[in-house]
Design a protein around this motif. Structure first.
Motif, short mmCIF file in Angstrom:
data_model
loop_
_atom_site.label_atom_id
_atom_site.label_comp_id
_atom_site.label_asym_id
_atom_site.label_seq_id
_atom_site.Cartn_x
_atom_site.Cartn_y
_atom_site.Cartn_z
N VAL A 135 2.16 6.54 0.68
CA VAL A 135 2.61 7.70 -0.11
C VAL A 135 1.80 7.85 -1.41
O VAL A 135 1.83 8.91 -2.03
CB VAL A 135 4.12 7.61 -0.44
N ALA A 136 1.08 6.81 -1.81
CA ALA A 136 0.20 6.90 -2.98
C ALA A 136 -0.83 5.80 -2.89
O ALA A 136 -0.56 4.70 -2.38
CB ALA A 136 1.00 6.79 -4.28
N THR A 138 -5.84 -4.69 4.02
CA THR A 138 -7.01 -5.19 3.28
C THR A 138 -7.21 -4.36 2.02
O THR A 138 -7.36 -3.13 2.09
CB THR A 138 -8.27 -5.12 4.15
N LEU A 139 -7.23 -5.04 0.89
CA LEU A 139 -7.42 -4.37 -0.39
C LEU A 139 -8.58 -5.01 -1.12
O LEU A 139 -8.64 -6.24 -1.29
CB LEU A 139 -6.16 -4.49 -1.25
N TYR A 190 -6.36 4.17 4.43
CA TYR A 190 -5.19 4.17 3.54
C TYR A 190 -5.03 5.48 2.78
O TYR A 190 -4.47 5.51 1.69
CB TYR A 190 -5.29 3.00 2.57
N ASN A 191 -5.53 6.57 3.36
CA ASN A 191 -5.28 7.87 2.76
C ASN A 191 -3.78 8.15 2.73
O ASN A 191 -3.02 7.65 3.56
CB ASN A 191 -5.99 8.97 3.55
N LEU A 239 -1.72 0.30 -3.21
CA LEU A 239 -1.03 1.21 -2.31
C LEU A 239 0.47 1.20 -2.59
O LEU A 239 1.04 0.16 -2.94
CB LEU A 239 -1.23 0.78 -0.85
N VAL A 240 1.08 2.36 -2.43
CA VAL A 240 2.55 2.46 -2.32
C VAL A 240 2.82 2.91 -0.90
O VAL A 240 2.36 3.98 -0.48
CB VAL A 240 3.15 3.45 -3.33
N ILE A 241 3.56 2.09 -0.15
CA ILE A 241 3.80 2.34 1.28
C ILE A 241 5.30 2.47 1.53
O ILE A 241 6.09 1.60 1.14
CB ILE A 241 3.23 1.18 2.13
#
Length: 603
Positions: free
Chosen positions: A566-567, A588-589, A576-577, A595-597
């Protein structure tokens, strides 16, 4: 009791009145059935806890000299703030904290006050302040003022009268005789030091005594052992409350009292990196955190705020600047009459602070909180370097993601929403008295000028801050790309757009009042879960380290296989769009990615 049942029980306890339990045990069938329905709703999370306004908003600090200049003198002012109030509507910020705008000779840029119930002409006048409050309230904005109780300016009428020993004002300040020496000489009463270096005692020739000043010699400390002075400062609060102010940030509260026995010298800290004129060369058991005395004054201020709350049932907010060093001090401040003390742990973030480091700082904020206490987080302010400089500009979005998704009230220092950096200041450009007492080779270590540069509104000349050709501090050299207008108009991702997205996400129950649980943590990544029952769960995962991290998030507390982004921090790959469906078993970052998931198949 299972983990889920325990969590539901905790949520229930925070949302349902205890009387309902009594009703279930004692009432007839109809009443009991009604109560059961209420309990069921509470357990599902449809009955949010009662929350004060200051728990549900972002607090945004405005440093008025640097926010917006309306009259082209190179200095920000109140009318400038009014002209930019819609900025907060855009950001979804609902409370602004304004650093001092009181009448002042500006030796410490507003923190040396010569009249607590008037406005400096530099910033405007009382009518401007009334207009600011009115216009802010029209937009649903709360207004918090800086209250500076520890000292006044030496140009305050009270001090002038105290020097003359006028009966009413004679003891408004902390006066002491010096230590007599040979041939009529004298020296200060003890070894106490000023925060701004050198002795905290200044000789006054007219009165023939020393006065105490924890900060500049132009900032004599007020004497709170004098009931008349205590009443004066309570009346100053009433003055601003009558004009619609919604709360106060209390400046430098730990310095409010000193021991009465000024024959006591403070002990050395045994720091070998400091010279004997520097404040931290000593420890300060006699001039800082005299808690019992401070509590009494603080309780009096709360009584004043409550007078106004009792009239209209609107909460008046009080937050204190109190740098706590122990858990006991933190608990004590939370149990005081203040709504909360600022938690400054995140000010210590630096380039080496990775996932585990961030976890430890956040955990300390939540540790040992008293019942009903509410956490808060702040990255920077007018006295500390910008976090974007300390951690690195590449981490700006990751840091805002952290600040706006933790449980508790976040405070944003102006410019953090666009990623402003400290400015480069030369010694000749420097104006901060804290830095100017040092020589050119080390002044930047102590100067607060770099974090106080003008707000960058646009890519116009002077960053849209002023139409003057000069400003009180230099504008950042990166203003053509880092500014509000450019970032708002960007076709794709921008820092301010992410900030706005996260600020709106905070309206959701999981972020507003939901539980907080730490998930995967290592030297790079810090992650946590936010959730409220019967609402979506959210995983926040951020890489604060220097290398790539791949982690499995399917285990507790997430307990799910997939989620939807979501962000993100704008620097991630297409996998990760926003709106992408992701496999939680392998996220993987890279460094500075976050990320907000939204969890889509949680149990």
């Amino acid at each position: 009791m299972t983990a889920m049942t325990k969590d539901k029980s905790q949520h229930f306890c925070s949302t349902v009145k205890c009387q309902c339990l009594v009703l279930l045990l004692t009432a007839g069938c109809v009443a009991a059935a009604v109560c059961v329905a209420l309990l069921s709703t509470a357990v599902r999370g449809r009955m949010p806890p009662d929350m004060e306004w200051w728990q549900t908003t972002i607090i945004y600090q405005i440093y008025p000299r640097s926010f917006m200049d309306s009259n082209n003198d190179g200095i920000g002012d109140i009318r400038g703030i009014i002209s930019k109030l819609d900025h907060f509507t855009y950001l979804n910020v609902k409370a602004i904290w304004i650093s001092p705008v009181y009448e002042s000779p500006m030796k410490d840029f507003g923190y040396d006050i010569s009249n607590f119930t008037n406005v400096s002409p530099i910033f405007g006048n009382l009518t401007d302040m009334a207009n600011l409050t009115e216009e802010a309230h029209k937009r649903g904005l709360k207004v918090i003022l800086d209250f500076v109780p520890n000292h006044s300016s030496n140009l305050h009428m009270w001090f002038n009268e105290s020097v003359k020993r006028t009966p009413r004002y004679k003891d408004y300040y902390v006066w002491r005789d010096g230590i007599a020496g040979p041939n009529g000489t004298h020296s200060p009463p003890n070894n106490w030091l000023s925060v701004f270096k050198n002795s905290a005692w200044e000789w006054n020739e007219e009165r023939k005594q020393y006065y105490y000043h924890a900060f500049l010699k132009e900032q004599p400390d007020l004497n709170y052992r004098n009931p008349a002075l205590v009443e004066e400062m309570q009346n100053a609060l009433r003055f601003w409350l009558e004009r619609g102010v919604d709360g106060f940030r209390i400046d430098a509260l730990p310095y409010l009292f000193e021991v009465t026995n000024t024959s006591w010298n403070e002990p050395k800290s045994n720091r070998t990196d400091l010279d004997p004129t520097q404040y931290d060369y000593l420890t300060h058991p006699y001039t800082q955190n005299l808690m019992d005395d401070m509590y009494k004054v603080l309780a009096g201020w709360r009584d004043v705020l409550d007078e106004y709350e009792n009239l209209d049932e609107k909460r008046r907010f009080m937050v204190v600047e109190a740098y706590t060093k122990t858990t006991a001090e933190k608990i004590a401040w939370y149990k005081s009459a203040a709504d909360m003390p600022f938690y400054f742990g995140l000010l210590n973030i630096n380039k080496a602070c990775g996932g585990s480091c961030i976890r430890d700082i956040v955990d300390e904020a939540y540790k040992d909180l008293p019942a009903n206490a509410w956490a808060n987080f702040v990255f920077g302010n007018h006295d500390n370097r910008r976090v974007s400089t300390k951690k690195g500009p590449e981490f700006v979005n990751a840091l805002n993601m952290l600040l706006l998704t933790l449980k508790g009230t976040p405070t944003t220092y102006y410019g953090e929403e666009i990623g402003m950096l400290d400015v480069n200041i030369t010694y000749n450009q420097s104006v901060d008295p804290q830095g100017k007492v040092y020589n050119e080779s080390v002044f930047l270590k102590y100067s607060r000028d770099p974090e106080r540069s003008p707000m960058q509104w646009s890519n116009d000349t002077m960053a849209g801050f002023t139409n003057s050709t000069t400003s009180w501090l230099p504008v950042g050299s990166n203003y053509r790309t880092i500014n509000v207008e450019t970032e708002k108009d960007a076709e794709g991702f921008s820092t301010i757009k992410l900030y706005r997205t996260l600020a709106k996400l905070r309206e959701e129950p999981p972020f507003r009042y939901g539980l907080f649980k730490t998930a995967v943590v290592n030297n790079n990544t810090y992650s946590y879960l936010r959730h409220a029952f019967d609402f979506p769960q959210y995983l926040i995962a951020i890489n604060f380290g220097s290398s790539t991290d791949t982690s499995d998030y399917t285990k507790a507390p997430v307990n799910a296989e997939r989620g939807v982004v979501v962000a993100n921090t704008g620097n991630v790959n297409a996998t990760y769009n926003v709106n992408s469906n992701v496999d939680l078993s392998r996220i993987t970052l890279n460094s500075a990615e976050g990320l907000v998931i939204k969890i889509i198949n949680a149990p």
